[in-house]
Design an enzyme around this catalytic site. Structure first.
Site: not given
Length: 490
Positions: A21-22, A24-25, A27, A29, A45, A147
């Site tokens: 799904l996504g 990031g810095g 890890g 998702t 996550k 966030d």
């Protein structure tokens, strides 16, 4: 960062990876299917220590588990439920409820591409009033989101309330761990940042410090983006000061609230989401007290029905008849041909049911776009729970029998003396009086005008102006009110 987990991989002998799904810095998702719960969708996550330091890995797991347990205690309908925490091949995972829907950034982008228009003030007010209780809840649990952004607020499919996702609290703990590990790619010599540039307040980006007011700041940024349709970098000048007001036309009270939420210093912002919610509710110019099934108004709200009327195409010759319309003809005429009448009904209904009046009227018009005025009055009256107050509402509307819906034009001192018809027969003039009086006495202006006309329904415009001016304590301001009334009509 380790390799991405392939679709079809079974994690912990239970969670089947469907897709990513996504990223990031800290890890990735994943969307996964819970094989122990009939393939129910969920979110995994991933948090990667991304270091070979055994001490850091051990500390990561300890802090991860501690923070995950805190998040596991959250029980709120607008926050995805934390279901479990687990490890897999030195990777740490949180299992979370899956929200099937769109982020508000996606919703805004779609709206701008199709209509070219961002969210209205009314929509943003409603959105804030739905989001603020979520902040109240998490802050009462001593949790700061860290966030908040339009990417982290979703509207579920077939849902009516926004959902707050992707808490930054675990990422914050990971950043603290990496401060002590010089072998980590995230190592730095000062506080690491969790949050988004543009959304996060100065103290968070510069110092890594977070308070409840930090979340409030980020929520205000979201509201400004929804209102303007522009991202933060287009709304901040070279000195990093917000310049969003020039890009939108909204009420002064909402502007004031957002400016305080966006104050640079945390101490100058609202210190709790509850403070913001209360002020936002009060700024709607109305409070409802419910007692014994009786709705008692404190402050009246009027003049917004023009934004609620359904768009119609109609013959201009028919509209011309509005200027001299008897009550009998009015009762048989479709409501959409009489915007002044609908505005009058909305103002009167607000006195009985508060800001719900706009919702009731909108629903009535949506369900019955060609409804006649007499039937319209009855439908509105039936929405008032107290029988006596419903009858009072009908009586107020019956005042239309005594006047024509004619426009007042170019009013001045001499022409005032010539107008002998009641002020109540000049809706445009009354609306102008309400707007001007509001700037002198605040939201009570509508109540003052309504009560004055109830006591003296045959007051001429001149008599009404004199009476309203006499009610302003400061003599100089009273004279200024009279001057502005005339100036605005010339």
């Amino acid at each position: 960062m380790s390799e991405e987990i392939n679709s079809g991989t079974l994690i912990n002998n239970r969670y089947l990876i469907d897709k990513t799904l996504g990223r990031g810095g800290f890890g990735r998702t994943y969307l996964a299917l819970d094989t122990h719960r009939f393939q129910e969708p969920c979110v995994l996550k991933e948090f990667l220590p991304n270091t070979n330091n055994a001490k850091v890995i051990s500390k990561s797991k300890e802090l991860f588990e501690r923070e995950a347990k805190v998040l596991y205690q959250i029980q709120h309908s607008q926050i995805p439920q934390f279901l479990a925490l687990l490890t897999h091949n030195q990777q740490l995972f949180i299992v979370q409820e899956y929200i099937n829907g769109k982020t508000y950034l996606q919703i805004l982008d779609e709206r701008l591409s199709t209509t070219g228009k961002p969210f209205s003030e009314t929509e943003v007010r409603e959105w804030l009033l739905k989001m603020l209780p979520v902040l109240e809840y998490i802050h009462s649990c001593n949790i700061i989101h860290r966030d908040i952004s339009l990417e982290n607020v979703m509207l579920p499919d077939n849902g009516s309330k926004p959902v707050l996702i992707d808490f930054g609290v675990v990422k914050e703990k990971f950043s603290q761990i990496f401060l002590t590990d010089s072998s980590s790619p995230q190592y730095c010599t000062k506080a690491s940042v969790v949050g988004k540039i543009g959304y996060s307040p100065p103290e968070q980006l510069r110092l890594g410090q977070c308070y409840p007011s930090s979340d409030i700041y980020a929520l205000a940024v979201c509201a400004v983006i929804l209102l303007t349709g522009k991202m933060p970098y287009l709304l901040i000048d070279e000195s990093l000061n917000w310049q969003w007001q020039k890009s939108v036309n909204i009420s002064g009270n909402l502007t004031k609230i957002l400016e305080k939420m966006l104050a640079e210093l945390p101490i100058k912002r609202y210190q709790s989401a509850k403070e913001v919610r209360i002020e936002l509710e009060n700024s709607c110019n109305y409070n409802i007290n419910v007692s014994n099934n009786d709705l008692k108004p404190k402050i009246s709200l009027g003049g917004i029905i023009s934004t609620l009327l359904p768009k119609q195409t109609y013959n201009k010759e028919k509209l011309k008849a509005d200027e001299e319309l008897s009550f009998e003809k009015l009762g048989q005429t479709p409501v959409y041909l009489n915007p002044q009448f609908v505005d009058y009904c909305q103002q009167q209904l607000t006195s009985f049911v508060g800001p719900l009046a706009s919702v009731v009227i909108q629903q009535t018009l949506d369900e019955n776009p060609d409804i006649a005025s007499k039937e319209f009055i009855e439908v509105l009256a039936n929405k008032i729970p107290n029988v006596q107050r419903a009858e009072d509402f009908r009586s107020h509307i019956q005042l239309l029998k005594e006047f024509k819906l004619e426009k007042t034009t170019k009013l001045n001192e001499s022409s005032l003396n010539l107008i002998k018809s009641p002020a109540i027969s000049h809706p445009d003039f009354l609306d102008h009086c309400r707007r001007e009086l509001t700037s002198f006495v605040g939201p009570f202006a509508s109540v003052v005008i309504r009560d004055t006309l109830e006591e003296c329904p045959h007051f001429t415009p001149k008599q009404l102006i004199e009476s309203l001016a006499a009610g302003i304590p400061n003599h100089k301001k009273a004279k200024e009110f009279e001057r502005r009334i005339l100036q605005g009509q010339e």
